[in-house]
Design a protein around this motif. Structure first.
Motif, PDB file in Angstrom:
ATOM      1  N   TYR A  32     -31.074  33.407  24.714  1.00  0.00           N
ATOM      2  CA  TYR A  32     -31.501  33.005  26.063  1.00  0.00           C
ATOM      3  C   TYR A  32     -32.987  32.699  26.023  1.00  0.00           C
ATOM      4  N   LEU A  46     -39.993  31.457  37.162  1.00  0.00           N
ATOM      5  CA  LEU A  46     -39.043  30.785  36.281  1.00  0.00           C
ATOM      6  C   LEU A  46     -38.922  29.323  36.689  1.00  0.00           C
ATOM      7  N   ARG A  51     -29.546  28.389  27.383  1.00  0.00           N
ATOM      8  CA  ARG A  51     -28.828  29.361  26.552  1.00  0.00           C
ATOM      9  C   ARG A  51     -28.454  28.709  25.234  1.00  0.00           C
ATOM     10  N   SER A  93     -34.620  36.112  24.375  1.00  0.00           N
ATOM     11  CA  SER A  93     -33.866  37.358  24.451  1.00  0.00           C
ATOM     12  C   SER A  93     -32.813  37.361  23.363  1.00  0.00           C
ATOM     13  N   ARG A  95     -30.046  39.260  22.921  1.00  0.00           N
ATOM     14  CA  ARG A  95     -28.663  39.281  23.377  1.00  0.00           C
ATOM     15  C   ARG A  95     -28.639  39.937  24.743  1.00  0.00           C
ATOM     16  N   ALA A  96     -27.508  39.831  25.365  1.00  0.00           N
ATOM     17  CA  ALA A  96     -27.351  40.401  26.698  1.00  0.00           C
ATOM     18  C   ALA A  96     -27.716  41.880  26.687  1.00  0.00           C
ATOM     19  N   GLY A  97     -28.514  42.272  27.634  1.00  0.00           N
ATOM     20  CA  GLY A  97     -28.914  43.669  27.749  1.00  0.00           C
ATOM     21  C   GLY A  97     -30.219  44.006  27.085  1.00  0.00           C
ATOM     22  N   THR A  98     -30.818  43.054  26.387  1.00  0.00           N
ATOM     23  CA  THR A  98     -32.119  43.330  25.770  1.00  0.00           C
ATOM     24  C   THR A  98     -33.203  42.556  26.499  1.00  0.00           C
ATOM     25  N   LEU A 100     -36.604  40.430  27.531  1.00  0.00           N
ATOM     26  CA  LEU A 100     -37.259  39.192  27.119  1.00  0.00           C
ATOM     27  C   LEU A 100     -38.537  39.505  26.349  1.00  0.00           C
TER      28      LEU A 100
END
Lengths: 112, 112
Positions: A32, A46, A51, A93, A95-98, A100
């Motif tokens: 991302y 933003l 993605r 980022s 992956r999801a959940g980590t 930026l």
């Protein structure tokens, strides 16, 4: 861990010219890639994001391109205007959940 | 209006005097984070929270504390401020860590 390098640190263009800011990332799992614009004395906002399953995205005068093989992504601003003058930050980022990870920013100056 | 609210906007304090910077969001976001912004260094993450009672260190956590007792609030605590904590601080929130962040207006802190 992830590292994001952003270039150039400053960029000056004439009104109407195009501006390109480039970022590279170190972790191939990054998926991302947002871009933020921060006007003087204001908060980062933003402006566009992409993605990893997309190679290019456009929104009026701004576009972002992603080269996953080379692990770099770029912000393109066409027909620049004085109000485009700001600091631009890229981020990545893993992956999801980590969180930026931000680049150090590019100060864009558009002179009329 | 969807927003992230930080207070105060400006703060001058003396070394060692405990202070709290408040952050509140009204978007029901799971993820909240604190950044400090220094010239030439970009946005560096201090602490983040994935949900209520779940917090973790970012890249520069030394000298800071946080808590997340409610979903909407994420205060930043400086137990014993020092001059090297003079900076511009931003709170941010998002649906998840790897998604577009909404930033607060910033708190400019000066420690003398």
């Amino acid at each position: 861990g992830e590292n994001v390098e952003q270039h150039p640190s400053t960029l000056s263009v004439q009104e109407g010219d195009s501006a390109v800011i480039k970022c590279t990332y170190s972790d191939s799992a990054s998926n991302y890639f947002p871009w933020y614009k921060q006007e003087l004395g204001k908060r980062p906002q933003l402006i566009i994001d992409i993605r990893s399953n997309v190679g290019e995205k456009k929104d009026q005068r701004i576009a972002v391109t992603l080269n996953k093989t080379a692990k770099h992504f770029s912000l393109h601003i066409t027909e620049t205007q004085p109000e485009d003058s700001a600091v631009y930050f890229c981020a990545a980022s893993i992956r999801a959940g980590t969180a930026l990870i931000f680049g150090k920013g590019t100060t864009l100056s558009v002179s009329s | 209006e969807a927003q992230v609210t930080q207070n105060p906007r400006y703060l001058i304090t003396v070394t060692g005097k405990k202070l709290t910077v408040t952050c509140s969001q009204n978007m029901n976001h799971e993820y909240m984070s604190w950044y400090r912004q220094d010239p030439g260094l970009g946005l560096r993450q201090i602490y983040y929270s994935m949900n209520v009672e779940v917090t973790d260190k970012g890249d520069v956590p030394e000298g800071y504390k946080v808590s997340r007792k409610e979903k909407r609030n994420f205060p930043l605590i400086l137990e014993s401020p020092s001059p090297n904590q003079t900076s511009l601080y931003f709170c941010a929130s998002s649906f998840e860590a790897s998604y577009g962040y909404t930033f607060g207006s910033g708190t400019r802190l000066t420690v003398v």
